[in-house]
Write a protein that holds these residues in place. Sequence first.
Motif, PDB file in Angstrom:
ATOM      1  N   LEU A 311       0.838  -1.204   0.000  1.00 53.16           N
ATOM      2  CA  LEU A 311       0.000   0.000   0.000  1.00 53.16           C
ATOM      3  C   LEU A 311       0.871   1.252   0.000  1.00 53.16           C
ATOM      4  CD1 LEU A 311      -2.902   1.047   0.138  1.00 53.16           C
ATOM      5  CD2 LEU A 311      -2.786   0.853   2.638  1.00 53.16           C
ATOM      6  N   LEU A 312       1.882   1.263   0.893  1.00 51.72           N
ATOM      7  CA  LEU A 312       2.819   2.395   0.914  1.00 51.72           C
ATOM      8  C   LEU A 312       3.590   2.467  -0.405  1.00 51.72           C
ATOM      9  CD1 LEU A 312       4.563   2.371   4.417  1.00 51.72           C
ATOM     10  CD2 LEU A 312       3.088   4.138   3.449  1.00 51.72           C
ATOM     11  N   ASP A 354      -0.525   1.178 -10.004  1.00 52.75           N
ATOM     12  CA  ASP A 354      -1.756   0.383 -10.033  1.00 52.75           C
ATOM     13  C   ASP A 354      -1.481  -1.112  -9.825  1.00 52.75           C
ATOM     14  OD1 ASP A 354      -2.947   2.773 -10.496  1.00 52.75           O
ATOM     15  OD2 ASP A 354      -3.339   2.439 -12.631  1.00 52.75           O
ATOM     16  N   LEU A 355      -0.366  -1.579 -10.342  1.00 55.51           N
ATOM     17  CA  LEU A 355      -0.021  -3.003 -10.212  1.00 55.51           C
ATOM     18  C   LEU A 355       0.047  -3.415  -8.733  1.00 55.51           C
ATOM     19  CD1 LEU A 355       1.130  -5.701 -11.418  1.00 55.51           C
ATOM     20  CD2 LEU A 355       3.391  -4.625 -11.333  1.00 55.51           C
ATOM     21  N   TYR A 356       0.804  -2.640  -7.957  1.00 53.67           N
ATOM     22  CA  TYR A 356       0.982  -3.014  -6.546  1.00 53.67           C
ATOM     23  C   TYR A 356      -0.304  -2.808  -5.751  1.00 53.67           C
ATOM     24  CZ  TYR A 356       5.789  -3.545  -7.954  1.00 53.67           C
ATOM     25  OH  TYR A 356       6.911  -3.975  -8.601  1.00 53.67           O
ATOM     26  N   LYS A 357      -1.025  -1.734  -6.103  1.00 52.36           N
ATOM     27  CA  LYS A 357      -2.291  -1.463  -5.395  1.00 52.36           C
ATOM     28  C   LYS A 357      -3.331  -2.516  -5.749  1.00 52.36           C
ATOM     29  CE  LYS A 357      -4.581   1.685  -2.840  1.00 52.36           C
ATOM     30  NZ  LYS A 357      -5.956   1.423  -3.030  1.00 52.36           N
ATOM     31  N   PHE A 358      -3.360  -2.933  -7.006  1.00 51.82           N
ATOM     32  CA  PHE A 358      -4.356  -3.921  -7.441  1.00 51.82           C
ATOM     33  C   PHE A 358      -4.195  -5.231  -6.662  1.00 51.82           C
ATOM     34  CE2 PHE A 358      -6.057  -7.383  -9.930  1.00 51.82           C
ATOM     35  CZ  PHE A 358      -7.236  -6.880 -10.450  1.00 51.82           C
ATOM     36  N   GLN A 362      -7.172  -6.291  -4.195  1.00 54.00           N
ATOM     37  CA  GLN A 362      -7.996  -7.435  -4.600  1.00 54.00           C
ATOM     38  C   GLN A 362      -7.741  -8.662  -3.722  1.00 54.00           C
ATOM     39  OE1 GLN A 362     -10.631  -7.168  -6.539  1.00 54.00           O
ATOM     40  NE2 GLN A 362     -10.060  -5.001  -6.521  1.00 54.00           N
ATOM     41  N   THR A 363      -6.537  -8.749  -3.153  1.00 50.86           N
ATOM     42  CA  THR A 363      -6.318  -9.807  -2.172  1.00 50.86           C
ATOM     43  C   THR A 363      -7.182  -9.548  -0.945  1.00 50.86           C
ATOM     44  OG1 THR A 363      -4.063 -10.178  -2.918  1.00 50.86           O
ATOM     45  CG2 THR A 363      -4.601 -10.954  -0.713  1.00 50.86           C
ATOM     46  N   ALA A 381      -6.344 -12.435 -10.814  1.00 51.79           N
ATOM     47  CA  ALA A 381      -5.746 -12.250 -12.141  1.00 51.79           C
ATOM     48  C   ALA A 381      -5.676 -10.756 -12.411  1.00 51.79           C
ATOM     49  CB  ALA A 381      -6.602 -12.941 -13.199  1.00 51.79           C
ATOM     50  N   LEU A 382      -4.561 -10.328 -12.949  1.00 49.70           N
ATOM     51  CA  LEU A 382      -4.428  -8.907 -13.270  1.00 49.70           C
ATOM     52  C   LEU A 382      -5.362  -8.571 -14.422  1.00 49.70           C
ATOM     53  CD1 LEU A 382      -0.531  -8.461 -13.285  1.00 49.70           C
ATOM     54  CD2 LEU A 382      -2.129  -7.860 -11.443  1.00 49.70           C
ATOM     55  N   PRO A 383      -5.894  -7.343 -14.444  1.00 49.76           N
ATOM     56  CA  PRO A 383      -6.662  -6.930 -15.624  1.00 49.76           C
ATOM     57  C   PRO A 383      -5.740  -6.872 -16.842  1.00 49.76           C
ATOM     58  CG  PRO A 383      -6.324  -5.078 -14.131  1.00 49.76           C
ATOM     59  CD  PRO A 383      -5.783  -6.289 -13.438  1.00 49.76           C
TER      60      PRO A 383
END
Length: 642
Positions: A311-312, A354-358, A362-363, A381-383
């Motif tokens: 998140l950070l 966005d990758l790390y936040k996603f 989503q977890t 699964a990543l978008p």
Amino acid sequence: MSNSAEAEQGRTDPKPAHAATLAVNAAMADALPFSDMQDFEDASRGLIAEAPRQVANADGRIVWDTAAFAFVDEFENAPDTVNPSLWRQTKLNMIAGLFKVSERVYQVRGLDISNMTIIEGDSGLIIIDPVTSIETARACIGLYFENRPERPVVAVIYSHSHPDHYGGVKGVVSPVAVAAGKVRVIAPDGFMEAIEGENVLSGTATYRRAQFQFGTLLKPGPCSCVDTGLGKSVTRGARSLIAPTQLIRDKVETHVIDGVEIEFYMAPDSEAPAEMHMYFPQFNVLNMAENVTHNLHNFCPLRGAIVRDPLLWSKYIGDAIELYGSKVDVLIAQHHWPTWGRERVLELLSIHRDLYKFIHDQTLRGINNGQKPSEVAEALALPEELSSQWSCRGYYGTVNHNSKAVYQRYLSWYDGNPANLHALPAVESAKKTVDYMGGADAILARAADDFEKGEFRWTAEVLSKLVFAEPSNREARYLLADTFEQLGYQAESATWRNAYLYGAQELRHGVMEMTISRTLGPDLMQAMTVSTMLDFLGVRLIPERVAGEAYVINLKISDRSEELALTLSRGCLTHLVNKSDPGAVATMTLTHEAIANIAVGVSTLDGEEVAIDGDREKVEALFAALDDFNPMFNVVTPLEAS
Ligand SMILES: [Zn+2]
């Protein structure tokens, strides 16, 4: 060679790719945009001179060897035994040399797992991250000096607290020059504490597990190690450390170093506990350290670590866009290649934000919907906007194990199901399972069928049970090794590939016997506080050997004027700093080096000069109660099995 020996060798040889593996790898080749060659262009842009393919130490031993990976150049397309997406990354990581990034900004890449960034100041050089070892650092700066004017290093900046970003420091500057104030050494606040925290208390276990993550004991080849994802491999050179002379403490600090303005941005608890980004307003260059590279990074690496805060991590990338987005022209990092052009830089930054936040969000969504770790990781699964980006591919971290790390960070190891609260340990559970399943032969017959069908994730699970129940069952070991091998051939992640293939090697040939010099180099020992050493003594204490004992021993560190009181009680060691206990049974007087050697186990009480005033027997009893850790413990077979 006898027939049986030949048959035995046939079982332990690497196998070709199974039809199921060919299918998985072919699907990957179809799914990704291989015609996009932008990364190859960027990785080669600004090449001034190619890097030497080997670096030797003073004894002539090769400590860096890209030549061992020469097979990568021989195959245009991925061999059957390598995931094509990983193959692309392994080709990119072969591009090695001195590169001009922009005016006054250079990088040496591919001469170590990490990059050395060299900034040309008004009178000398500023080195960002002197790579992992003294020898490779010397080779990096040597390559620079062969092609650019030889000028003194005036500052070293450590972007963060991982050894591949400081270990070669003595290859670029001398401690004497640093002590004399001729060279500044700059690091983020908490740098030394982070190094101690990640390398000492759990150091033996992470050392062993890192062999699986990096494939350091695999001989490179198309059926073996091809890469680490972040870079080619890990250097076997000597590691060093010079403590920073200046810490960056504020969220944002600007300093002018040798005419170069640097805006430091603190990013603690992201990819490392102590990490910082740097912006160079004169060159419009942004250095994101290891927080934005050309792969999905780890929330927790396979070697093990305290779980990082995604998140950070994402917020820091968002801040970089906000702070520098209107002016940045080039993005660099301390692994992989740069990105040029504001639009592309902003795209890469926002993709990784966005990758790390996603993965984090989503977890947690899955967790709050009741999913268990394996379920949430499997479903995640990543978008397509992320998964189709090469820089998001899981060559180092993976979506799967990063998701499990998020679970671990928020909810711990326990999945909430009481069936798993007090499950039997591995060997007992394995023995009961094998018995319930009808014994080894029944399991082997069905596992062989499932292996033929390509159900490797399941055969890995069930055969591992059998190996833990019957570690000397060769058929079980060999079929499990074949299983690991196919999973390795399929893995897009270099670290997963290395883990599987090294696991296969140990099942086939056993744990390599090696003499471990020591897991902590002398400089790290020098930098350790006595307090950390005493914490580590506590980790080594075998409580049965001091059962019922309780006493205090004072320590006087003669060369540093430090005093500590070490308390033994209830099979546990605790201590107070700046304390001399009048009720102590004895006082030990010794140097910092002596207590360091004893604490990490390279020496004993008898092997060092220690003055003991008081009850010598009690001191000796305590130091005789310390465990010695052997890092080459069994991993893929039971701990007690040979
Ligand atoms: Zn690194």
